[in-house]
Design a protein around this motif. Structure first.
Motif, PDB file in Angstrom:
ATOM      1  N   GLU A   1     -30.770-123.250  64.787  1.00  0.00           N
ATOM      2  CA  GLU A   1     -30.511-121.870  64.177  1.00  0.00           C
ATOM      3  C   GLU A   1     -31.420-121.758  62.928  1.00  0.00           C
ATOM      4  O   GLU A   1     -31.977-120.514  62.830  1.00  0.00           O
ATOM      5  CB  GLU A   1     -29.013-121.857  63.772  1.00  0.00           C
ATOM      6  CG  GLU A   1     -28.280-121.560  65.009  1.00  0.00           C
ATOM      7  CD  GLU A   1     -26.864-121.014  64.276  1.00  0.00           C
ATOM      8  OE1 GLU A   1     -26.447-121.109  63.391  1.00  0.00           O
ATOM      9  OE2 GLU A   1     -26.264-120.489  65.370  1.00  0.00           O
ATOM     10  N   ASN A   2     -31.427-122.560  62.022  1.00  0.00           N
ATOM     11  CA  ASN A   2     -32.062-122.334  60.666  1.00  0.00           C
ATOM     12  C   ASN A   2     -33.729-122.588  60.592  1.00  0.00           C
ATOM     13  O   ASN A   2     -34.205-121.981  60.003  1.00  0.00           O
ATOM     14  CB  ASN A   2     -31.305-123.284  59.700  1.00  0.00           C
ATOM     15  CG  ASN A   2     -30.022-122.956  59.425  1.00  0.00           C
ATOM     16  OD1 ASN A   2     -29.664-121.907  59.060  1.00  0.00           O
ATOM     17  ND2 ASN A   2     -29.024-123.674  59.880  1.00  0.00           N
ATOM     18  N   PHE A   3     -34.127-123.440  61.505  1.00  0.00           N
ATOM     19  CA  PHE A   3     -35.624-123.964  61.461  1.00  0.00           C
ATOM     20  C   PHE A   3     -36.331-123.214  62.763  1.00  0.00           C
ATOM     21  O   PHE A   3     -37.541-123.273  62.671  1.00  0.00           O
ATOM     22  CB  PHE A   3     -35.807-125.315  61.336  1.00  0.00           C
ATOM     23  CG  PHE A   3     -35.341-125.933  60.041  1.00  0.00           C
ATOM     24  CD1 PHE A   3     -35.481-125.285  58.838  1.00  0.00           C
ATOM     25  CD2 PHE A   3     -34.443-127.022  60.174  1.00  0.00           C
ATOM     26  CE1 PHE A   3     -34.939-125.750  57.598  1.00  0.00           C
ATOM     27  CE2 PHE A   3     -33.941-127.520  59.032  1.00  0.00           C
ATOM     28  CZ  PHE A   3     -34.131-126.941  57.645  1.00  0.00           C
ATOM     29  N   GLY A   4     -35.569-122.943  63.803  1.00  0.00           N
ATOM     30  CA  GLY A   4     -36.356-122.587  65.000  1.00  0.00           C
ATOM     31  C   GLY A   4     -37.356-121.402  64.797  1.00  0.00           C
ATOM     32  O   GLY A   4     -38.281-121.523  65.341  1.00  0.00           O
ATOM     33  N   PRO A   5     -36.732-120.336  64.098  1.00  0.00           N
ATOM     34  CA  PRO A   5     -37.914-119.200  64.313  1.00  0.00           C
ATOM     35  C   PRO A   5     -38.998-119.568  63.318  1.00  0.00           C
ATOM     36  O   PRO A   5     -39.961-118.806  63.651  1.00  0.00           O
ATOM     37  CB  PRO A   5     -36.982-118.282  63.362  1.00  0.00           C
ATOM     38  CG  PRO A   5     -35.487-118.650  63.519  1.00  0.00           C
ATOM     39  CD  PRO A   5     -35.468-120.161  63.608  1.00  0.00           C
ATOM     40  N   ALA A   6     -39.143-120.666  62.560  1.00  0.00           N
ATOM     41  CA  ALA A   6     -40.396-120.837  61.878  1.00  0.00           C
ATOM     42  C   ALA A   6     -41.109-122.099  62.715  1.00  0.00           C
ATOM     43  O   ALA A   6     -42.267-122.314  62.188  1.00  0.00           O
ATOM     44  CB  ALA A   6     -40.086-121.399  60.497  1.00  0.00           C
ATOM     45  N   ASN A   7     -40.681-122.252  64.180  1.00  0.00           N
ATOM     46  CA  ASN A   7     -41.282-123.482  64.574  1.00  0.00           C
ATOM     47  C   ASN A   7     -41.404-124.767  63.797  1.00  0.00           C
ATOM     48  O   ASN A   7     -42.382-125.556  64.116  1.00  0.00           O
ATOM     49  CB  ASN A   7     -42.858-122.978  65.125  1.00  0.00           C
ATOM     50  CG  ASN A   7     -42.512-121.725  66.255  1.00  0.00           C
ATOM     51  OD1 ASN A   7     -41.716-121.895  66.962  1.00  0.00           O
ATOM     52  ND2 ASN A   7     -43.253-120.771  65.762  1.00  0.00           N
ATOM     53  N   TYR A   8     -40.230-125.187  63.136  1.00  0.00           N
ATOM     54  CA  TYR A   8     -40.504-126.177  62.278  1.00  0.00           C
ATOM     55  C   TYR A   8     -40.193-127.431  63.219  1.00  0.00           C
ATOM     56  O   TYR A   8     -39.213-127.371  64.054  1.00  0.00           O
ATOM     57  CB  TYR A   8     -39.537-126.114  61.250  1.00  0.00           C
ATOM     58  CG  TYR A   8     -39.080-127.353  60.463  1.00  0.00           C
ATOM     59  CD1 TYR A   8     -40.219-127.840  59.501  1.00  0.00           C
ATOM     60  CD2 TYR A   8     -37.932-127.914  60.382  1.00  0.00           C
ATOM     61  CE1 TYR A   8     -39.999-129.205  58.781  1.00  0.00           C
ATOM     62  CE2 TYR A   8     -37.719-129.031  59.680  1.00  0.00           C
ATOM     63  CZ  TYR A   8     -38.884-129.761  58.868  1.00  0.00           C
ATOM     64  OH  TYR A   8     -38.515-130.885  58.258  1.00  0.00           O
ATOM     65  N   LYS A   9     -41.163-128.431  63.130  1.00  0.00           N
ATOM     66  CA  LYS A   9     -41.041-129.596  63.978  1.00  0.00           C
ATOM     67  C   LYS A   9     -40.251-130.849  63.171  1.00  0.00           C
ATOM     68  O   LYS A   9     -40.717-131.404  62.344  1.00  0.00           O
ATOM     69  CB  LYS A   9     -42.312-130.104  64.261  1.00  0.00           C
ATOM     70  CG  LYS A   9     -43.534-128.941  64.922  1.00  0.00           C
ATOM     71  CD  LYS A   9     -42.946-128.506  66.062  1.00  0.00           C
ATOM     72  CE  LYS A   9     -43.735-127.445  66.838  1.00  0.00           C
ATOM     73  NZ  LYS A   9     -43.005-127.024  68.121  1.00  0.00           N
TER      74      LYS A   9
END
Length: 283
Positions: free
Chosen positions: A263-271
């Motif tokens: 939810e919190n990192f998905g939009p930034a494509n954070y790995k």
């Protein structure tokens, strides 16, 4: 207290936490003290960041959102506090140890990297996230390696070790700029007052993904250090550390941790790295 945004991760925590772990009586008429984790009618003060999108953010309407907020909400629930009994308090990097020592908050979940120096002053539960130090620059910047920072203006916040680590170990001629918050660093990067911002990749990704900054910045993709996020507790409060560790293990096992990450990192494509095991500190 202001109303907070209840994300799916926080909602999952409420549903899945069928039994709350209380650690003593409470008459229901006052706040829990700095040495108590008892629920049952009192309130709990929890330190978070207010200016870190995706981690700890106080939004314009007074709501709170982010991964650290979801983790803190889940942990507080396991300690016996419903979400409406949580009072979030701003915990700036330079103030965290003092806040815990004074008992201003019961615990702090605020991108708080576990270090030997900090463990002399506070106790830590966790870690609950493994991040890595990175650089954020303008999209057209020619800074691609940390050594490119020699002669450049590098920003981080007062109380953080990130920028000093770069100067000491990689780019001795970097010009350090310390601002009060990461929001100020990002504003300085946008205006050209600084050439790069350094801190954890999770924090930088959150800023880069914001609507007003889309396309303006880029992550260098460097893993300059391992940052083991822990939950800070007053020195000597072993009982609370143990209870928080149990809550973190439960959050991972029941899937709420993965939900919060997406939810919190998905939009930034954070790995992101997999959920760390309690006590497993990556050096």
């Amino acid at each position: 207290m202001k109303l907070r945004k209840v994300t799916a991760a926080a909602a999952a925590a409420l549903v899945l936490s069928l039994t709350a772990t209380a650690c003593g009586g409470d008459d229901g008429n006052g706040d829990a003290g700095s040495d108590s984790t008892a629920g049952g009618g009192g309130t709990i003060k929890v330190g978070i960041k207010y200016d870190q999108p995706g981690l700890g953010l106080k939004e314009a309407g007074g709501e709170f959102s982010g991964f650290d907020v979801d983790v803190a909400t889940y942990v507080a629930k396991e300690l016996g506090y419903e979400p409406d009994k949580i009072e979030f308090v701003e915990a700036k990097s330079a103030d965290r140890e003092t806040m815990l020592a004074r008992g201003d908050v019961q615990f702090i979940a605020a991108t708080y990297s576990i270090t030997d120096e900090r463990k002399q002053k506070v106790d830590f539960a966790g870690p609950y996230l493994l991040a890595h130090q990175d650089l954020l620059t303008k999209a057209d910047s020619d800074i691609t390696e940390a050594t490119d920072l020699n002669g450049k203006k590098l920003c981080s916040v007062t109380g953080s070790t990130s920028a000093q680590n770069v100067k000491d170990e990689i780019a001795p001629k970097a010009q350090l700029r310390s601002y009060g918050t990461y929001s100020e660093c990002i504003a300085g990067l946008q205006s050209g007052a600084v050439d790069a911002v350094t801190t954890d990749d999770s924090i930088l990704a959150g800023f880069a993904a914001q609507e007003q900054y889309k396309g303006q910045f880029k992550l260098a993709g460097l893993k300059l250090s391992n940052e083991n996020y822990g939950i800070g507790v007053k020195k000597g409060d072993t009982e609370t550390v143990n209870k928080i560790n149990a809550a973190l293990e439960k959050m991972v096992s029941d899937g709420a941790w993965d939900t919060a990450v997406k939810e919190n990192f998905g939009p930034a494509n954070y790995k992101n790295e997999p959920a760390p095991k309690i006590g497993d500190i990556k050096s």
